[in-house]
Design a protein around this motif. Structure first.
Motif, PDB file in Angstrom:
ATOM      1  N   GLY A  52     -13.623 -18.011 -10.262  1.00 26.43           N
ATOM      2  CA  GLY A  52     -14.625 -18.688 -10.818  1.00 26.43           C
ATOM      3  C   GLY A  52     -14.659 -19.816 -11.560  1.00 26.43           C
ATOM      4  O   GLY A  52     -13.698 -20.132 -12.329  1.00 26.43           O
ATOM      5  N   PHE A  53     -15.699 -20.684 -11.565  1.00 22.66           N
ATOM      6  CA  PHE A  53     -15.800 -22.000 -11.996  1.00 22.66           C
ATOM      7  C   PHE A  53     -17.094 -22.467 -12.695  1.00 22.66           C
ATOM      8  O   PHE A  53     -17.883 -22.140 -11.766  1.00 22.66           O
ATOM      9  N   SER A  54     -17.411 -22.796 -13.758  1.00 23.43           N
ATOM     10  CA  SER A  54     -18.676 -23.495 -14.031  1.00 23.43           C
ATOM     11  C   SER A  54     -18.560 -24.661 -15.047  1.00 23.43           C
ATOM     12  O   SER A  54     -17.413 -24.869 -15.645  1.00 23.43           O
ATOM     13  N   ILE A  55     -19.575 -25.522 -15.038  1.00 27.38           N
ATOM     14  CA  ILE A  55     -19.809 -26.654 -15.858  1.00 27.38           C
ATOM     15  C   ILE A  55     -20.762 -26.481 -16.724  1.00 27.38           C
ATOM     16  O   ILE A  55     -21.900 -26.346 -16.316  1.00 27.38           O
ATOM     17  N   GLU A  56     -20.617 -26.745 -18.086  1.00 22.37           N
ATOM     18  CA  GLU A  56     -22.048 -26.673 -19.034  1.00 22.37           C
ATOM     19  C   GLU A  56     -22.491 -28.079 -19.226  1.00 22.37           C
ATOM     20  O   GLU A  56     -21.737 -29.164 -18.974  1.00 22.37           O
ATOM     21  N   LYS A  57     -23.735 -27.894 -19.262  1.00 22.09           N
ATOM     22  CA  LYS A  57     -24.482 -29.327 -19.406  1.00 22.09           C
ATOM     23  C   LYS A  57     -24.154 -30.027 -18.250  1.00 22.09           C
ATOM     24  O   LYS A  57     -23.796 -31.438 -18.652  1.00 22.09           O
ATOM     25  N   CYS A  58     -24.810 -29.770 -17.156  1.00 27.82           N
ATOM     26  CA  CYS A  58     -24.631 -30.445 -16.303  1.00 27.82           C
ATOM     27  C   CYS A  58     -25.552 -31.835 -16.121  1.00 27.82           C
ATOM     28  O   CYS A  58     -26.628 -31.835 -16.416  1.00 27.82           O
ATOM     29  N   SER A  59     -24.944 -33.102 -16.059  1.00 26.80           N
ATOM     30  CA  SER A  59     -25.533 -34.054 -16.051  1.00 26.80           C
ATOM     31  C   SER A  59     -24.911 -35.480 -15.345  1.00 26.80           C
ATOM     32  O   SER A  59     -23.664 -35.470 -14.870  1.00 26.80           O
ATOM     33  N   LYS A  60     -25.896 -36.324 -14.830  1.00 25.21           N
ATOM     34  CA  LYS A  60     -25.533 -37.423 -14.087  1.00 25.21           C
ATOM     35  C   LYS A  60     -24.602 -38.341 -14.874  1.00 25.21           C
ATOM     36  O   LYS A  60     -23.556 -38.960 -14.420  1.00 25.21           O
ATOM     37  N   GLU A  61     -24.583 -38.011 -16.244  1.00 20.77           N
ATOM     38  CA  GLU A  61     -23.888 -39.165 -17.274  1.00 20.77           C
ATOM     39  C   GLU A  61     -22.745 -38.227 -17.710  1.00 20.77           C
ATOM     40  O   GLU A  61     -22.828 -37.240 -18.387  1.00 20.77           O
ATOM     41  N   LEU A  62     -21.790 -38.367 -17.028  1.00 21.74           N
ATOM     42  CA  LEU A  62     -20.450 -37.467 -17.374  1.00 21.74           C
ATOM     43  C   LEU A  62     -19.994 -37.919 -18.826  1.00 21.74           C
ATOM     44  O   LEU A  62     -19.306 -38.993 -18.689  1.00 21.74           O
ATOM     45  N   LYS A  63     -19.955 -37.007 -19.552  1.00 22.43           N
ATOM     46  CA  LYS A  63     -19.463 -37.306 -21.099  1.00 22.43           C
ATOM     47  C   LYS A  63     -17.850 -37.085 -20.941  1.00 22.43           C
ATOM     48  O   LYS A  63     -17.152 -36.724 -20.149  1.00 22.43           O
ATOM     49  N   PRO A  64     -17.321 -37.838 -22.144  1.00 20.85           N
ATOM     50  CA  PRO A  64     -15.771 -37.926 -22.076  1.00 20.85           C
ATOM     51  C   PRO A  64     -15.349 -36.476 -22.248  1.00 20.85           C
ATOM     52  O   PRO A  64     -14.118 -36.237 -21.839  1.00 20.85           O
ATOM     53  N   ALA A 157     -15.359 -29.145  -2.676  1.00 25.15           N
ATOM     54  CA  ALA A 157     -16.620 -29.075  -3.603  1.00 25.15           C
ATOM     55  C   ALA A 157     -17.407 -30.195  -2.982  1.00 25.15           C
ATOM     56  O   ALA A 157     -16.741 -30.887  -2.457  1.00 25.15           O
ATOM     57  N   THR A 158     -18.790 -30.009  -3.447  1.00 23.51           N
ATOM     58  CA  THR A 158     -19.838 -31.185  -3.055  1.00 23.51           C
ATOM     59  C   THR A 158     -20.506 -31.338  -4.241  1.00 23.51           C
ATOM     60  O   THR A 158     -21.152 -30.268  -4.947  1.00 23.51           O
ATOM     61  N   ILE A 159     -20.707 -32.688  -4.348  1.00 23.15           N
ATOM     62  CA  ILE A 159     -21.396 -33.245  -5.512  1.00 23.15           C
ATOM     63  C   ILE A 159     -22.667 -33.975  -4.981  1.00 23.15           C
ATOM     64  O   ILE A 159     -22.403 -34.899  -4.066  1.00 23.15           O
ATOM     65  N   ILE A 160     -23.720 -33.535  -5.481  1.00 25.07           N
ATOM     66  CA  ILE A 160     -24.943 -34.033  -4.835  1.00 25.07           C
ATOM     67  C   ILE A 160     -25.777 -34.859  -6.112  1.00 25.07           C
ATOM     68  O   ILE A 160     -26.230 -33.928  -7.016  1.00 25.07           O
ATOM     69  N   CYS A 161     -25.836 -35.960  -6.004  1.00 23.05           N
ATOM     70  CA  CYS A 161     -26.559 -36.642  -7.291  1.00 23.05           C
ATOM     71  C   CYS A 161     -27.751 -37.527  -6.913  1.00 23.05           C
ATOM     72  O   CYS A 161     -27.528 -38.427  -5.903  1.00 23.05           O
ATOM     73  N   SER A 162     -28.956 -37.107  -7.297  1.00 23.15           N
ATOM     74  CA  SER A 162     -30.073 -37.919  -6.768  1.00 23.15           C
ATOM     75  C   SER A 162     -30.897 -38.334  -7.881  1.00 23.15           C
ATOM     76  O   SER A 162     -30.481 -38.375  -8.924  1.00 23.15           O
TER      77      SER A 162
END
Length: 162
Positions: A52-64, A157-162
């Motif tokens: 299992g894996f998840s990312i909180e606050k998914c955003s195109k601007e990757l925070k530090p 993994a696949t990252i799709i950024c639109s």
């Protein structure tokens, strides 16, 4: 009749097409995050287990500091743990990255030193460069492995950024 039942049971246990719901043993594709024009999907490439894996606050601007959650049951003891990451776009390599997560003399996380059969569950920040993800589709291969090069977890993994 007993012979037929035993044969059917044996065939069911060893037939690859019967594992994983008839899909040839492939794990399902999971969504790690989906929001704000960014979608991150992953599938375990380890034939023996999913995770299992998840990312909180998914955003195109990757925070530090990005908060993640990760959980898996260990098949190997962890004295040392390493992460390899390969990022590709349109079939070309963009980035290759290796990082020691657990070193015997320098454990960075509470799960360093865990034993076979124990669970790793990490919920917290991951330090990275603060960047804006360019528009496009990216493929990522992630592998966690021990000092003996035994796979702990593997993901496509696949990252799709639109």
């Amino acid at each position: 009749m007993k012979g037929f039942t035993a044969t059917l049971l044996l065939w069911t246990l060893i037939s690859p097409s019967c594992r994983g719901g008839g899909g040839g043993g492939a794990w399902p594709t999971h969504t790690a995050c989906s929001d704000s024009g960014l979608e991150v999907l992953y599938q375990s490439c380890d034939p023996l287990q999913d995770f299992g894996f998840s990312i909180e606050k998914c955003s195109k601007e990757l925070k530090p500091n990005v908060n993640i959650r990760f959980g898996i049951i260990l098949r190997e003891d962890i004295k040392e743990l390493f992460l390899d990451l390969a990022l590709m776009s349109k079939g070309s390599s963009v980035l290759n990255f290796s990082y020691p997560i657990c070193e015997e003399a320098l454990p960075k996380f509470s799960f360093c030193g865990r034993r076979k059969g124990e669970q790793i569950y990490y919920a917290g920040p991951v330090n990275n460069l603060g960047i804006e993800i360019p528009q496009g589709e990216y493929q990522v291969l992630l592998e966690l492995y021990t000092e003996k090069r035994s796979t702990v977890a593997c993901a496509n993994a696949t990252i799709i950024c639109s």
